[in-house]
Design an enzyme around this catalytic site. Structure first.
Site, short mmCIF file in Angstrom:
data_model
loop_
_atom_site.label_atom_id
_atom_site.label_comp_id
_atom_site.label_asym_id
_atom_site.label_seq_id
_atom_site.Cartn_x
_atom_site.Cartn_y
_atom_site.Cartn_z
N ASP A 69 -8.91 -2.93 -6.06
CA ASP A 69 -8.87 -3.93 -4.99
C ASP A 69 -9.73 -3.54 -3.80
O ASP A 69 -9.56 -4.07 -2.71
CB ASP A 69 -7.43 -4.17 -4.55
CG ASP A 69 -6.76 -2.94 -3.95
OD1 ASP A 69 -7.45 -1.92 -3.69
OD2 ASP A 69 -5.52 -2.96 -3.72
N SER B 125 0.82 -1.20 0.00
CA SER B 125 0.00 0.00 0.00
C SER B 125 0.86 1.27 0.00
O SER B 125 1.73 1.43 -0.84
CB SER B 125 -0.95 -0.04 1.21
OG SER B 125 -1.91 0.98 1.17
N MET B 126 0.65 2.16 0.96
CA MET B 126 1.43 3.39 1.06
C MET B 126 2.91 3.10 1.28
O MET B 126 3.78 3.91 0.95
CB MET B 126 0.88 4.26 2.20
CG MET B 126 1.61 5.56 2.44
SD MET B 126 0.88 6.45 3.83
CE MET B 126 2.14 7.69 4.11
N HIS C 23 -7.65 -5.28 -0.67
CA HIS C 23 -6.42 -4.51 -0.51
C HIS C 23 -5.60 -4.94 0.70
O HIS C 23 -4.37 -5.08 0.60
CB HIS C 23 -6.78 -3.02 -0.38
CG HIS C 23 -5.60 -2.12 -0.24
ND1 HIS C 23 -4.72 -1.88 -1.27
CD2 HIS C 23 -5.13 -1.40 0.81
CE1 HIS C 23 -3.77 -1.05 -0.87
NE2 HIS C 23 -3.99 -0.76 0.39
#
Length: 625
Positions: free
Chosen positions: A529, A283-284, A580
């Site tokens: 996602d 992710s980030m 996700h």
């Protein structure tokens, strides 16, 4: 009495139950220990076979729960006196529940245990039986939800929270409910400096405990850690590089020396193992890692020189990386909303607004500068104009290119429909000065259309998080693997209206009254996602990094898309989810990660499920002329 209920409903004993070995072939490893492998067919049976009796169980228990909830709310209106319920014997209540429901509860519990027994270590055991073992040191860079933040402040206002997590634990829930003002004061950064407020000190929790579970029972990285352990990984050759995701990357280094420490970890891992490292981001965390690759080599920053990445990093596993941002980050900082709030019913919205109003949510999101890295990058070239978007579908009535739409466009608060570029301008014009300055001095969301621009941006830290304005390292031996889920509806554009509520402090709000065609309560869903849109997950890996100016060294890129095929009776989606966050427990993802870590990544073949390659060809970013 609780023990009795567990025995009656779940079939548990008061002592720790022994685990029954999963069926399957038994082999011995090099130490002579027995290893039991579970066939894929057995996993499918464990995760997919559900009978209609399960639905009856859920219906029955749901009805019972509904009666209790109804009784509670009735009490608020003096319809039912709940004091009488206190005399009910719960064990006697079980006798009133049909025996079939109780048996189904036991059955589901047994199946869940079998599934957990499989999921815990079987992927690693299977690869171990094929000769895969720990080779490269592994360093994991988590995302937002998977990094806990704990208080280290010793001022009077913070002493009650000392070393308790105010993000990522039940302590967070307790503080938020019982002392919201104090929780907000701790979780928000100083609006001017972007650092700790006076007297407040929150830091990222460290070690595997920082990322394996978000709250008790809600796993994040734990299944990956379990499977890594089966190949021989432990704290000597696997590390978690947790960070305070509220901070901008510049402040991460300034306050915590995060990138200095990460660079030292990588160098030490190679020195002690003799192997280059595998970096795993989610992710980030993928954005943070991309920034780090620039920082590590840049003069005056990491000072590693142009060969550092090639010398120390074997592979980068990019899991569900929000490389071009997450569109849902925009309404979060504009009006404190997203799909999850827009689709609540009126009663739930009322409760949410009373507890944490929209303007409070806006203030919190904006006072975490790190999360503004999630605003969409690439502008109209990637996300489309007022008549077209690369990921539009044939039968769409409204293009995704109009990102923010207004049913009534008659004022500065509700202008004409806006593209992503125009939406960014709109956000800046309708934000406080402190937030506008933070964003403009920290991030850049555009596109570099020439090699000269890209090379110039290599000296500008503000550009280092944007892969469309900077290049990959000059590391011809580096390998990048992009693994992400697809097939789960994801926020793509929105319908807004002016917020005329006299008690509201926001200018606009998602128009939740609009539900027709592709619009669901003011939100239009696209591909992705569930959190990150497909264009953000897939464009750079599929096309962007195949453009020479963004990848002049020809770094190898492989894409593996994983369709979202959830087990509808599993709250986390089961071993085939593409969600996700839940994808971190997906069996095939764990298999791929272990192969790369074990030095077998070259055997992985690309897998495309969506039309991302066709969409990418429509993006208005081209090779240098």
């Amino acid at each position: 009495m609780s023990d009795t209920i567990r025995r009656r409903v779940l079939g548990e004993s008061t002592t720790e139950p022994s685990r029954t070995p999963s069926p399957g072939p038994t082999i011995r490893n090099r130490d002579g220990e027995h290893i039991t492998l579970v066939p894929t067919a057995k996993l499918k049976k464990l995760t997919k076979s559900r009978s209609k009796r399960r639905q009856s169980l859920i219906f029955g228990l749901g009805g019972l729960f509904g009666l209790i909830v109804a009784a509670f709310f009735a009490q608020q209106h003096d319809v039912i006196n709940l004091e009488g319920l206190m005399d009910i014997n719960l064990v006697s209540l079980l006798d009133a529940i049909p025996a079939g429901i109780v048996n189904d509860a036991k059955d589901i519990t047994r199946h869940e245990r079998e599934t957990v027994n499989y999921d815990s270590f079987s992927v690693g055991l299977h690869l171990q039986s094929q000769g895969v073992k720990a080779r490269h040191p592994v360093i994991m860079i988590p995302g937002v939800i998977s990094t806990g933040l704990e208080s280290w402040g010793t001022e009077e206002v913070s002493r009650q929270y000392f070393r308790k997590r105010l993000w990522g634990s039940w302590s967070m829930m307790r503080a938020l409910v019982l002392d919201k003002a104090s929780w907000k004061r701790h979780i928000m950064l100083d609006k001017i400096t972007g650092m700790d407020p006076p007297g407040i000190k929150l830091r990222a929790a460290q070690g595997f405990d920082a990322a394996d579970f978000f709250i008790t029972g809600y796993w994040i990285w734990s299944k990956i850690l379990e499977n890594l352990a089966t190949l021989g990984y432990d704290p000597t050759n696997a590390f978690t590089a947790a960070y305070d995701w509220r901070l901008s990357c510049e402040k991460l280094e300034l306050r915590d020396q995060y990138f200095t420490r990460l660079k030292a970890h990588i160098e030490l891992a190679k020195k002690t193992s003799g192997e280059k490292v595998v970096l795993v981001s989610h992710s980030m965390g993928s954005q943070v890692l991309f920034y780090f690759l620039h920082w590590a080599e840049a003069e005056g920053y990491g000072d590693g020189g142009p060969r550092w990445v090639d010398d120390f990093v074997d592979s980068w596993i990019n899991i569900s990386g929000s490389l071009l941002g997450a569109l849902k980050g925009y309404p979060a900082v504009l009006s404190g909303e997203m799909k999850d709030t827009a689709q609540l019913n009126a009663f739930a919205v009322y409760g949410l607004e009373k507890f944490l109003a929209k303007h409070e949510r806006v203030e919190i999101f904006r006072a975490m500068p790190g999360t503004s890295s999630m605003l969409p990058m690439g502008g109209n070239a990637v996300w489309g104009n007022k008549t077209f978007a690369p990921d539009d579908h044939t039968n769409q009535t409204v293009s995704y290119g109009t990102f923010i739409n207004f049913k009534e466009s008659n004022s500065t608060q509700s202008p004409a429909n806006l593209t992503v570029d125009e939406s960014h301008t709109y956000l800046m014009e309708h934000s406080d000065t402190w937030y506008r300055d933070q964003v403009r001095n920290t991030y850049s969301y555009g596109v570099a259309h020439s090699k000269a621009e890209v090379e110039s941006n290599a000296k500008d830290p503000k550009k280092w998080m944007n892969p469309l304005e900077t290049r990959l390292p000059l590391s011809p031996n580096l390998k990048i693997y992009c693994f992400y889920g697809v097939g789960k509806p994801t926020e793509r554009s929105y319908w807004y209206r002016e917020d005329r509520d006299p008690l509201s402090h926001t200018n606009v709000t998602i128009d939740t009254s609009l539900t027709f065609g592709e619009i669901d309560h003011g939100v239009i869903m696209g591909e992705g996602d569930g959190t990150v849109p497909l264009m953000s997950n897939g464009y750079m890996c599929t096309k962007g990094w195949r453009i020479n100016r963004y990848n002049p060294a020809g770094v190898s890129i492989k894409v593996y898309e994983m369709p979202h095929e959830p087990d509808r009776f599993s709250p986390r989606g089961g071993p085939n989810t593409g969600d996700h966050v839940d994808i971190l427990g997906r069996a095939s993802l764990n298999d791929l990660i272990l192969r790369v870590a074990g030095g077998k990544g070259n055997h992985i073949e690309e897998n495309y499920v969506t039309n991302i390659r066709a969409y990418s060809e429509k993006v208005k970013i081209y090779e240098d002329r």
